[in-house]
Write a protein that holds these residues in place. Structure first.
Motif, PDB file in Angstrom:
ATOM      1  N   LEU A  40      28.218 -23.738   4.011  1.00 58.16           N
ATOM      2  CA  LEU A  40      28.166 -22.292   4.225  1.00 58.16           C
ATOM      3  C   LEU A  40      28.132 -22.016   5.712  1.00 58.16           C
ATOM      4  N   MET A  41      28.732 -20.878   6.117  1.00 66.55           N
ATOM      5  CA  MET A  41      28.682 -20.469   7.515  1.00 66.55           C
ATOM      6  C   MET A  41      28.756 -18.961   7.599  1.00 66.55           C
ATOM      7  N   ALA A  42      27.967 -18.414   8.511  1.00 66.01           N
ATOM      8  CA  ALA A  42      27.953 -16.966   8.721  1.00 66.01           C
ATOM      9  C   ALA A  42      29.291 -16.513   9.284  1.00 66.01           C
ATOM     10  N   THR A  43      29.748 -15.353   8.835  1.00 72.48           N
ATOM     11  CA  THR A  43      31.021 -14.812   9.301  1.00 72.48           C
ATOM     12  C   THR A  43      30.858 -13.895  10.505  1.00 72.48           C
ATOM     13  N   GLY A  44      29.654 -13.414  10.710  1.00 77.91           N
ATOM     14  CA  GLY A  44      29.412 -12.450  11.778  1.00 77.91           C
ATOM     15  C   GLY A  44      29.416 -11.018  11.270  1.00 77.91           C
ATOM     16  N   ALA A  45      29.845 -10.837  10.020  1.00 78.99           N
ATOM     17  CA  ALA A  45      29.847  -9.501   9.423  1.00 78.99           C
ATOM     18  C   ALA A  45      28.416  -9.111   9.071  1.00 78.99           C
ATOM     19  N   THR A  46      28.091  -7.855   9.294  1.00 73.04           N
ATOM     20  CA  THR A  46      26.763  -7.353   8.962  1.00 73.04           C
ATOM     21  C   THR A  46      26.740  -6.932   7.507  1.00 73.04           C
ATOM     22  N   PRO A  47      25.823  -7.486   6.726  1.00 70.45           N
ATOM     23  CA  PRO A  47      25.738  -7.095   5.312  1.00 70.45           C
ATOM     24  C   PRO A  47      25.319  -5.637   5.177  1.00 70.45           C
ATOM     25  N   LEU A  48      25.940  -4.938   4.258  1.00 71.04           N
ATOM     26  CA  LEU A  48      25.582  -3.547   4.004  1.00 71.04           C
ATOM     27  C   LEU A  48      24.507  -3.493   2.937  1.00 71.04           C
ATOM     28  N   GLY A  49      23.655  -2.514   3.001  1.00 71.06           N
ATOM     29  CA  GLY A  49      22.612  -2.363   1.999  1.00 71.06           C
ATOM     30  C   GLY A  49      21.402  -3.208   2.328  1.00 71.06           C
ATOM     31  N   TYR A  50      20.412  -3.121   1.455  1.00 73.47           N
ATOM     32  CA  TYR A  50      19.166  -3.838   1.668  1.00 73.47           C
ATOM     33  C   TYR A  50      19.279  -5.297   1.257  1.00 73.47           C
ATOM     34  N   LEU A  51      18.834  -6.150   2.131  1.00 77.52           N
ATOM     35  CA  LEU A  51      18.689  -7.564   1.814  1.00 77.52           C
ATOM     36  C   LEU A  51      17.245  -7.939   2.093  1.00 77.52           C
ATOM     37  N   GLY A  52      16.693  -8.769   1.261  1.00 78.34           N
ATOM     38  CA  GLY A  52      15.314  -9.182   1.434  1.00 78.34           C
ATOM     39  C   GLY A  52      15.155 -10.129   2.612  1.00 78.34           C
ATOM     40  N   PRO A  53      13.912 -10.448   2.947  1.00 80.02           N
ATOM     41  CA  PRO A  53      13.663 -11.349   4.075  1.00 80.02           C
ATOM     42  C   PRO A  53      14.243 -12.750   3.855  1.00 80.02           C
ATOM     43  N   GLU A  54      14.308 -13.191   2.616  1.00 82.63           N
ATOM     44  CA  GLU A  54      14.883 -14.504   2.334  1.00 82.63           C
ATOM     45  C   GLU A  54      16.382 -14.512   2.608  1.00 82.63           C
ATOM     46  N   HIS A  55      17.055 -13.391   2.310  1.00 77.68           N
ATOM     47  CA  HIS A  55      18.482 -13.279   2.631  1.00 77.68           C
ATOM     48  C   HIS A  55      18.678 -13.399   4.144  1.00 77.68           C
ATOM     49  N   ALA A  56      17.841 -12.693   4.903  1.00 78.10           N
ATOM     50  CA  ALA A  56      17.951 -12.718   6.367  1.00 78.10           C
ATOM     51  C   ALA A  56      17.701 -14.129   6.902  1.00 78.10           C
ATOM     52  N   GLN A  57      16.714 -14.815   6.340  1.00 77.00           N
ATOM     53  CA  GLN A  57      16.428 -16.191   6.760  1.00 77.00           C
ATOM     54  C   GLN A  57      17.612 -17.103   6.456  1.00 77.00           C
ATOM     55  N   ALA A  58      18.179 -16.963   5.269  1.00 76.81           N
ATOM     56  CA  ALA A  58      19.323 -17.789   4.881  1.00 76.81           C
ATOM     57  C   ALA A  58      20.502 -17.533   5.805  1.00 76.81           C
ATOM     58  N   LEU A  59      20.758 -16.279   6.102  1.00 82.55           N
ATOM     59  CA  LEU A  59      21.862 -15.928   6.983  1.00 82.55           C
ATOM     60  C   LEU A  59      21.645 -16.525   8.367  1.00 82.55           C
ATOM     61  N   ASP A  60      20.426 -16.479   8.850  1.00 79.77           N
ATOM     62  CA  ASP A  60      20.100 -17.049  10.152  1.00 79.77           C
ATOM     63  C   ASP A  60      20.316 -18.560  10.168  1.00 79.77           C
ATOM     64  N   LEU A  61      19.995 -19.234   9.062  1.00 80.36           N
ATOM     65  CA  LEU A  61      20.178 -20.682   8.968  1.00 80.36           C
ATOM     66  C   LEU A  61      21.651 -21.084   8.958  1.00 80.36           C
ATOM     67  N   CYS A  62      22.515 -20.148   8.581  1.00 76.83           N
ATOM     68  CA  CYS A  62      23.938 -20.464   8.415  1.00 76.83           C
ATOM     69  C   CYS A  62      24.777 -20.117   9.644  1.00 76.83           C
ATOM     70  N   ARG A  63      24.164 -20.054  10.801  1.00 81.15           N
ATOM     71  CA  ARG A  63      24.938 -19.787  12.030  1.00 81.15           C
ATOM     72  C   ARG A  63      25.921 -20.913  12.304  1.00 81.15           C
ATOM     73  N   ALA A  64      25.539 -22.118  11.943  1.00 85.18           N
ATOM     74  CA  ALA A  64      26.421 -23.288  12.005  1.00 85.18           C
ATOM     75  C   ALA A  64      26.617 -23.749  10.566  1.00 85.18           C
ATOM     76  N   PRO A  65      27.692 -24.503  10.275  1.00 87.45           N
ATOM     77  CA  PRO A  65      27.899 -24.959   8.897  1.00 87.45           C
ATOM     78  C   PRO A  65      26.691 -25.740   8.391  1.00 87.45           C
TER      79      PRO A  65
END
Length: 123
Positions: A40-65
């Motif tokens: 998995l890797m972050a695309t740089g797109a900002t997710p729309l709508g509410y995401l929980g703190p776990e979503h934010a943590q996961a997204l942060d972890l995926c800055r690199a593959p």
């Protein structure tokens, strides 16, 4: 009493104060096919709508593959729950995914020999 760095949802004596499946709203099946080694890797797109703190943590972890298993380990959540969270992020365009390199032939001799060689060097 919370352990340092664990946040308000972990307690030294009681453990996790929120059930893991509460994080995924009780969902147990991801909308995207993911296995433990899917990258998995972050695309740089900002997710729309509410995401929980776990979503934010996961997204942060995926800055690199990073593989699904590693994200689950860092989040300290079961893999089934982590897959649901990651699928949410893939669905909203915040993450991309690709199968592991050995997806079509998981018993590729060259891959297995490379793993064995790496293990021998570690011992």
């Amino acid at each position: 009493m919370t352990a340092a760095g664990d946040g308000p949802w972990l307690d030294d004596a009681a453990g996790r104060l929120v059930r893991p499946f509460t994080v995924s709203n009780g969902r147990t099946r991801p909308t995207v096919a993911l296995d433990l080694m899917s990258q998995l890797m972050a695309t740089g797109a900002t997710p729309l709508g509410y995401l929980g703190p776990e979503h934010a943590q996961a997204l942060d972890l995926c800055r690199a593959p990073v593989p699904v298993a590693e994200v689950a380990a860092h989040l300290k959540l079961p893999v089934a729950v982590t897959k649901v969270l990651l699928a949410d992020l893939v669905d909203c365009g915040a993450l991309t995914t690709k199968p592991p390199a050995f997806h079509h032939n998981p018993t590729d001799r060259a891959l297995l020999e490379a793993v064995l060689d790496g293990l021998r060097r570690q011992l």
